[in-house]
Write a protein that holds these residues in place. Structure first.
Motif, mmCIF file in Angstrom:
data_model
loop_
_atom_site.group_PDB
_atom_site.id
_atom_site.type_symbol
_atom_site.label_atom_id
_atom_site.label_comp_id
_atom_site.label_asym_id
_atom_site.label_seq_id
_atom_site.Cartn_x
_atom_site.Cartn_y
_atom_site.Cartn_z
ATOM 1 N N LEU A 1 -3.714 -1.958 3.744
ATOM 2 C CA LEU A 1 -3.001 -1.224 4.592
ATOM 3 C C LEU A 1 -1.924 -0.372 3.759
ATOM 4 O O LEU A 1 -0.886 -0.947 3.340
ATOM 5 C CB LEU A 1 -2.436 -2.058 5.822
ATOM 6 C CG LEU A 1 -3.494 -2.573 6.906
ATOM 7 C CD1 LEU A 1 -2.640 -3.383 7.899
ATOM 8 C CD2 LEU A 1 -4.517 -1.538 7.322
ATOM 9 N N GLU A 2 -1.642 0.773 4.182
ATOM 10 C CA GLU A 2 -0.747 1.760 3.623
ATOM 11 C C GLU A 2 0.568 1.702 4.883
ATOM 12 O O GLU A 2 0.382 2.218 5.958
ATOM 13 C CB GLU A 2 -1.265 3.282 3.590
ATOM 14 C CG GLU A 2 0.280 4.060 2.830
ATOM 15 C CD GLU A 2 0.584 4.906 4.132
ATOM 16 O OE1 GLU A 2 1.771 4.650 4.004
ATOM 17 O OE2 GLU A 2 0.208 5.207 5.039
ATOM 18 N N MET A 3 1.579 1.086 4.351
ATOM 19 C CA MET A 3 2.760 0.837 5.268
ATOM 20 C C MET A 3 4.016 1.738 4.725
ATOM 21 O O MET A 3 5.296 1.361 4.739
ATOM 22 C CB MET A 3 3.172 -0.587 5.514
ATOM 23 C CG MET A 3 1.872 -1.006 6.013
ATOM 24 S SD MET A 3 2.015 -3.022 6.069
ATOM 25 C CE MET A 3 3.151 -3.037 7.296
ATOM 26 N N GLY A 4 3.862 2.818 3.938
ATOM 27 C CA GLY A 4 4.949 3.542 3.288
ATOM 28 C C GLY A 4 5.919 4.659 3.747
ATOM 29 O O GLY A 4 6.576 5.253 3.220
ATOM 30 N N LEU A 5 5.700 4.945 5.113
ATOM 31 C CA LEU A 5 6.188 6.280 5.579
ATOM 32 C C LEU A 5 7.689 6.092 5.511
ATOM 33 O O LEU A 5 8.099 7.292 5.106
ATOM 34 C CB LEU A 5 5.556 6.361 7.030
ATOM 35 C CG LEU A 5 6.039 7.681 7.925
ATOM 36 C CD1 LEU A 5 5.795 8.922 7.055
ATOM 37 C CD2 LEU A 5 5.766 7.699 9.293
ATOM 38 N N ARG A 6 8.406 5.206 5.620
ATOM 39 C CA ARG A 6 9.776 5.047 5.547
ATOM 40 C C ARG A 6 10.209 5.217 4.235
ATOM 41 O O ARG A 6 11.462 5.466 3.897
ATOM 42 C CB ARG A 6 10.322 4.067 6.343
ATOM 43 C CG ARG A 6 9.766 2.396 5.408
ATOM 44 C CD ARG A 6 10.245 1.378 6.375
ATOM 45 N NE ARG A 6 9.456 1.322 7.740
ATOM 46 C CZ ARG A 6 9.962 0.316 8.654
ATOM 47 N NH1 ARG A 6 10.797 -0.358 8.567
ATOM 48 N NH2 ARG A 6 9.139 0.517 9.617
ATOM 49 N N VAL B 1 0.086 -10.195 4.572
ATOM 50 C CA VAL B 1 1.432 -10.048 3.860
ATOM 51 C C VAL B 1 1.775 -8.823 3.490
ATOM 52 O O VAL B 1 1.085 -7.901 3.282
ATOM 53 C CB VAL B 1 0.885 -11.002 2.611
ATOM 54 C CG1 VAL B 1 0.601 -12.401 2.744
ATOM 55 C CG2 VAL B 1 0.207 -10.641 1.573
ATOM 56 N N SER B 2 3.062 -8.603 3.256
ATOM 57 C CA SER B 2 3.921 -7.393 2.593
ATOM 58 C C SER B 2 5.041 -8.097 2.119
ATOM 59 O O SER B 2 5.382 -9.008 2.085
ATOM 60 C CB SER B 2 4.014 -6.499 3.968
ATOM 61 O OG SER B 2 4.735 -7.159 4.769
ATOM 62 N N ASN B 3 5.685 -7.208 1.351
ATOM 63 C CA ASN B 3 6.795 -7.359 0.695
ATOM 64 C C ASN B 3 6.961 -6.847 -0.652
ATOM 65 O O ASN B 3 6.864 -7.615 -1.790
ATOM 66 C CB ASN B 3 7.183 -8.809 0.675
ATOM 67 C CG ASN B 3 8.766 -9.027 0.061
ATOM 68 O OD1 ASN B 3 9.567 -8.191 0.062
ATOM 69 N ND2 ASN B 3 8.921 -10.299 -0.508
ATOM 70 N N ASN B 4 6.949 -5.546 -0.947
ATOM 71 C CA ASN B 4 7.215 -4.755 -2.107
ATOM 72 C C ASN B 4 6.055 -5.133 -3.051
ATOM 73 O O ASN B 4 6.299 -5.543 -4.307
ATOM 74 C CB ASN B 4 8.479 -4.857 -2.852
ATOM 75 C CG ASN B 4 8.842 -3.979 -3.805
ATOM 76 O OD1 ASN B 4 8.327 -2.885 -3.778
ATOM 77 N ND2 ASN B 4 9.452 -4.403 -4.739
ATOM 78 N N ILE B 5 4.979 -5.172 -2.732
ATOM 79 C CA ILE B 5 3.530 -5.371 -3.517
ATOM 80 C C ILE B 5 3.337 -4.745 -4.567
ATOM 81 O O ILE B 5 3.012 -3.461 -4.155
ATOM 82 C CB ILE B 5 2.484 -6.111 -2.546
ATOM 83 C CG1 ILE B 5 2.921 -7.158 -1.773
ATOM 84 C CG2 ILE B 5 1.137 -6.253 -3.234
ATOM 85 C CD1 ILE B 5 1.684 -7.485 -0.796
ATOM 86 N N ASP B 6 3.246 -5.048 -5.719
ATOM 87 C CA ASP B 6 2.788 -3.999 -6.671
ATOM 88 C C ASP B 6 1.479 -4.448 -7.431
ATOM 89 O O ASP B 6 0.720 -5.481 -7.009
ATOM 90 C CB ASP B 6 3.898 -3.795 -8.070
ATOM 91 C CG ASP B 6 4.402 -5.248 -8.683
ATOM 92 O OD1 ASP B 6 3.306 -6.229 -8.390
ATOM 93 O OD2 ASP B 6 5.190 -5.356 -9.231
ATOM 94 N N GLU B 7 1.160 -3.814 -8.299
ATOM 95 C CA GLU B 7 -0.290 -4.076 -9.012
ATOM 96 C C GLU B 7 -0.291 -5.662 -9.392
ATOM 97 O O GLU B 7 -1.396 -6.338 -9.263
ATOM 98 C CB GLU B 7 -0.661 -3.270 -10.215
ATOM 99 C CG GLU B 7 -1.069 -1.828 -9.761
ATOM 100 C CD GLU B 7 -1.494 -0.846 -10.882
ATOM 101 O OE1 GLU B 7 -1.668 -1.475 -12.058
ATOM 102 O OE2 GLU B 7 -1.769 0.285 -10.711
ATOM 103 N N ILE C 1 -3.395 -7.110 3.104
ATOM 104 C CA ILE C 1 -2.111 -6.685 2.455
ATOM 105 C C ILE C 1 -1.475 -5.290 2.770
ATOM 106 O O ILE C 1 -2.346 -4.340 2.755
ATOM 107 C CB ILE C 1 -2.537 -6.889 0.855
ATOM 108 C CG1 ILE C 1 -3.150 -8.241 0.735
ATOM 109 C CG2 ILE C 1 -1.462 -6.421 -0.070
ATOM 110 C CD1 ILE C 1 -3.943 -8.322 -0.879
ATOM 111 N N GLY C 2 -0.331 -5.507 3.013
ATOM 112 C CA GLY C 2 0.177 -4.180 3.427
ATOM 113 C C GLY C 2 1.160 -3.890 2.343
ATOM 114 O O GLY C 2 1.910 -4.486 1.755
#
Length: 484
Positions: free
Chosen positions: A166-171, A354-360, A376-377
């Motif tokens: 899920l893309e959750m990056g609008l903010r 889960v979420s929290n600044n997840i990178d590759e 995964i957000g």
């Protein structure tokens, strides 16, 4: 002005989405009597982003919209007159008022196609003055869209086909237009959906979301729901006081987990009850506001079991801090034992997000075999592309009046190949079986954006049947052209 009120129309109705030097060159072409000479430009990138081996071509839909709407209004011409030399011939501005893209032809890779360095994403031909003015807007519309789609595709390939992304990056996005673009083209690149409501409204991107910590912390536990009664899900039985049933279930849950009944936070439990009363068919809990194991988890279980008693099924939980992989495994284990203990078998398989600044790197860890994470957000690391913030697309003149044009320059990497081109991908015996990209939900969902309705709409003569579309079918490439 409508373009200011409707974000979807802003790119379509902004003919001055350009750099000043494009306008000064337009004046130069006109003054030299070359405004209507036929010219061709190519839009491409020189190197694959993120140190990878491919990119996804994206932004064609927005380019088509922009070209169809391209027309300088009186206010646009008046503004240009204010920034160009005061002795500019008024006839030039009359020429600008008559401009449109009816004589512009665009050949393009279908939306979502695999793209490689120096192969044109767009080939734009038409009157020299007009196609020169299109340089900056087309670069703006294609570069970021393609970068986002490529970044999303990389994340999908790391996550594999089973995890929901899920893309959750609008903010975190670069403004509302950047946010809409990121939500749209992350879906094209392989994400399952977005939290961006505007992307759902304007672009049809599937929406998903949970609650935030602020909702949980806003409750102290002293609040009394105006109507705590909830009817059974499937039977006409009497309504039940959900708050009372949650408190009753909490005793059994705490006893099973070895916790004191006073340990779970009252305010958190009140927040979960309020959310469950609002969304009994879609209850989900955010567990890490206070303590996952000693508060969030038992409070969630008490509410989920109370709902289950009435025939409802909680849909999942979310974790937003700590070791996400380890916590997911521990929580899944608790779900299994509680499911068996209280005879609610559906509980053991509910979704863990889960979420929290997840990178590759973290994504690869969460996607490993045996992971209990289902959803995964990702926000910042998809919409801002921190590893490479720009694709570096360029828009270069390759012919004028049917004669090739070439830029030599002092840097060999910036030299251009002259003349109009047709690109082919040659597949060997092995590549023919494996030259596909995963059929992830985002790609399938936007198939109509590629070699389907959108592209055929842009190319009135239609596109060849053999085309590399978003679903990633192996192809023999063929040039595609059409008049806007």
């Amino acid at each position: 002005m409508a373009a200011e009120q409707d974000p979807e129309a802003r790119a379509a109705a902004g003919p001055l989405l350009t750099d000043l030097y494009q306008a000064t060159m337009a004046l130069g072409y006109w003054r030299a009597g070359r405004a209507r000479e036929q010219a061709e430009f190519e839009l491409f990138f020189r190197g694959c982003p993120f140190g990878g081996a491919f990119a996804l071509a994206a932004g064609l839909r927005d380019c088509v919209r922009f070209l169809r709407a391209f027309r300088l209004r009186d206010a646009d011409v008046q503004f240009l007159a204010s920034v160009l030399p005061p002795d500019t011939d008024p006839a030039f501005f009359e020429h600008l008022r008559a401009l449109d893209c009816s004589d512009v032809t665009v050949r393009a890779l279908p939306e979502g196609s695999l793209a490689f360095p120096n192969v044109p994403l767009l080939q734009v031909s038409g009157p020299l003055l007009v196609v020169q003015l299109l340089e900056t807007p087309l670069l703006c519309l294609v570069s970021y869209a393609s970068l986002i789609a490529t970044n999303a595709a990389r994340l999908r390939l790391i996550a594999g086909p089973e995890k929901r992304l899920l893309e959750m990056g609008l903010r975190r996005a670069q403004g509302p237009d950047g946010g809409l673009t990121a939500s749209t083209y992350s879906y094209l690149g392989g994400f399952d959906g977005s939290s961006n409501v505007l992307a759902g409204q304007l672009r049809g991107v599937p929406l998903a979301g949970t609650l935030a910590h602020s909702f949980v912390t806003s409750f102290s536990g002293t609040e009394v729901p105006p109507d705590p009664m909830l009817a059974p899900a499937a039977s006409p039985g009497p309504k039940v006081d959900l708050t009372a049933r949650v408190e009753a279930w909490l005793d059994g849950v705490c006893a099973h987990l070895g916790l004191g009944v006073q340990e779970p936070h009252r305010g958190e439990r009140a927040a979960f009850v309020a959310y469950a009363l609002a969304f009994p068919q879609a209850f989900q809990g955010l567990l890490d506001t206070y303590s996952v194991q000693r508060s969030g988890l038992p409070n969630f279980l008490a509410v989920a079991l109370a709902l289950g008693e009435l025939g409802y099924r909680a849909v999942g939980i979310r974790l937003d801090s700590g070791d996400l992989l380890q916590q997911a495994q521990e929580i899944r284990g608790v779900f299994r034992t509680v499911s068996a203990r209280f005879q609610m078998p559906w509980l053991e398989s509910i979704s863990i997000a889960v979420s929290n600044n997840i990178d590759e790197k973290e994504l690869a860890r969460l996607a490993q075999e045996g992971s209990e994470v289902n959803v995964i957000g990702i926000g910042t690391n998809v919409v801002t592309c921190p590893r490479q913030p720009s694709l570096g697309c360029v828009y270069k003149l390759v012919s004028v009046g049917g004669q090739p044009r070439m830029k030599l320059t002092e840097d060999p990497e910036k030299q251009t190949l002259p003349g109009s081109k047709a690109a082919f991908r040659l597949l060997g015996p092995e590549a023919g079986r494996g030259a596909t990209t995963p059929g992830w939900p985002g790609a399938a969902g936007l198939a109509s954006w590629g070699p389907g309705s959108l592209y055929r709409e842009a190319c009135r003569r239609g596109a060849p049947a053999e085309a590399l579309g978003p679903a990633g079918t192996a192809v023999r490439a063929a040039p595609i052209s059409g008049r806007i």
